[in-house]
Design a protein around this motif. Structure first.
Motif, short mmCIF file in Angstrom:
data_model
loop_
_atom_site.label_atom_id
_atom_site.label_comp_id
_atom_site.label_asym_id
_atom_site.label_seq_id
_atom_site.Cartn_x
_atom_site.Cartn_y
_atom_site.Cartn_z
N ILE A 161 9.11 6.86 -8.18
CA ILE A 161 9.64 5.86 -7.26
C ILE A 161 9.47 4.48 -7.88
CG2 ILE A 161 9.35 4.76 -5.01
CD1 ILE A 161 8.26 8.25 -5.29
N ASP A 162 10.53 3.68 -7.83
CA ASP A 162 10.46 2.29 -8.27
C ASP A 162 9.75 1.50 -7.18
OD1 ASP A 162 11.22 -0.54 -8.40
OD2 ASP A 162 12.59 0.08 -10.01
N ASN A 163 8.60 0.94 -7.48
CA ASN A 163 7.79 0.26 -6.48
C ASN A 163 8.40 -1.05 -5.99
OD1 ASN A 163 5.73 2.19 -6.54
ND2 ASN A 163 4.82 1.22 -8.33
N ASP A 164 9.24 -1.68 -6.80
CA ASP A 164 9.84 -2.95 -6.39
C ASP A 164 10.90 -2.74 -5.32
OD1 ASP A 164 8.27 -4.63 -8.04
OD2 ASP A 164 9.56 -4.17 -9.75
N ASN A 165 11.83 -1.78 -5.55
CA ASN A 165 12.88 -1.57 -4.55
C ASN A 165 12.61 -0.36 -3.65
OD1 ASN A 165 13.66 0.75 -5.99
ND2 ASN A 165 15.33 -0.30 -7.06
N MET A 166 11.48 0.36 -3.89
CA MET A 166 11.03 1.48 -3.07
C MET A 166 12.09 2.58 -2.96
SD MET A 166 9.00 -0.71 -0.17
CE MET A 166 10.34 -1.87 0.07
N LEU B 173 6.34 1.99 -11.67
CA LEU B 173 6.66 3.29 -11.10
C LEU B 173 5.45 3.92 -10.42
CD1 LEU B 173 8.79 4.95 -13.93
CD2 LEU B 173 9.62 3.96 -11.80
N SER B 174 5.70 4.56 -9.28
CA SER B 174 4.73 5.44 -8.63
C SER B 174 5.19 6.86 -8.87
CB SER B 174 4.70 5.23 -7.12
OG SER B 174 4.07 4.06 -6.78
N PHE B 175 4.23 7.75 -9.08
CA PHE B 175 4.52 9.17 -9.21
C PHE B 175 3.83 9.87 -8.05
CE2 PHE B 175 4.74 7.28 -13.37
CZ PHE B 175 6.03 7.63 -13.73
N ILE C 189 0.88 -1.17 0.00
CA ILE C 189 0.00 0.00 0.00
C ILE C 189 0.92 1.22 0.00
CG2 ILE C 189 -1.69 1.35 1.31
CD1 ILE C 189 -2.62 -1.31 2.56
N ILE C 190 0.61 2.18 -0.86
CA ILE C 190 1.43 3.38 -0.98
C ILE C 190 0.54 4.58 -0.67
CG2 ILE C 190 2.96 4.70 -2.48
CD1 ILE C 190 3.01 2.11 -4.28
N THR C 191 1.01 5.44 0.23
CA THR C 191 0.27 6.65 0.60
C THR C 191 1.25 7.65 1.21
OG1 THR C 191 -1.73 7.47 1.71
CG2 THR C 191 -0.39 5.88 2.93
#
Length: 181
Positions: free
Chosen positions: A94-99, A81-83, A37-39
């Motif tokens: 942000i690279d979601n795999d390596n955060m 990727l998250s923006f 979960i990303i927030t």
């Protein structure tokens, strides 16, 4: 929630799976990537949580603003990727795999260094390999992979822009309809 709690709810069984308190109010939309979960919170910290138990996987601190505004941090996903755009006006990939942060740029390019000069804008729009973002004064078209600004247009939109095929549609703060190739 705005009290600093994060909940996982089984809506079919109508029961809470877990609830955790993190002490600072959350202030963004949520995104789910695989088991994460990303927030972000009101202090512009980006969180990655384990969606199964709510444990913090990592925290990415970004610029904090002292004065809060109506703009809420915004997240968008495209592939792995998250923006993330925060209330300071910084856009992060942000690279979601390596955060880890891949790149970042600041879109609040005002010469006014007054802390009350806070960023306002609209949600991030993904389309293919580009991002469209409207800030206080400009609309940006940004390359997702490099963070380079492809176009910087001298208008700001009131609403989240829409991209259809190769055209961006928006309504400016001056109530003009814009269609841009």
């Amino acid at each position: 929630d705005n009290l600093g709690y994060l909940y996982a709810l089984d809506y079919k069984a109508n029961k809470i799976l877990w609830a955790k308190k993190y002490d600072v109010a959350f202030r963004s939309n949520l995104k789910i990537y695989k088991d994460k979960i990303i927030t972000s919170n009101q202090n512009n910290q980006l969180y990655f949580f384990n969606k199964n138990d709510g444990e913090i996987l990592t925290i990415i601190p970004t610029e904090e603003t002292l004065i809060k505004n109506k703009f809420e941090n915004n997240l968008s996903l495209s592939g792995k990727l998250s923006f993330f755009i925060n209330t300071f006006g910084s856009l992060y990939a942000i690279d979601n795999d390596n955060m880890r942060v891949v790149w970042f740029i600041n879109l609040n390019q005002s010469l006014d260094l007054n802390p009350s000069n806070i960023f306002t804008g609209n949600q991030i729009v993904n389309h293919g390999k580009i991002l469209a973002i409207s800030s206080n004064e400009f609309t940006y078209i940004i390359d997702q992979n490099s963070g380079s600004t492809l176009h910087k247009k001298n208008f700001s939109s009131k609403l989240r822009p829409i991209i259809l095929n190769k055209y961006l549609f928006t309504i400016t703060k001056n109530k003009f309809l814009i269609a841009m190739n």
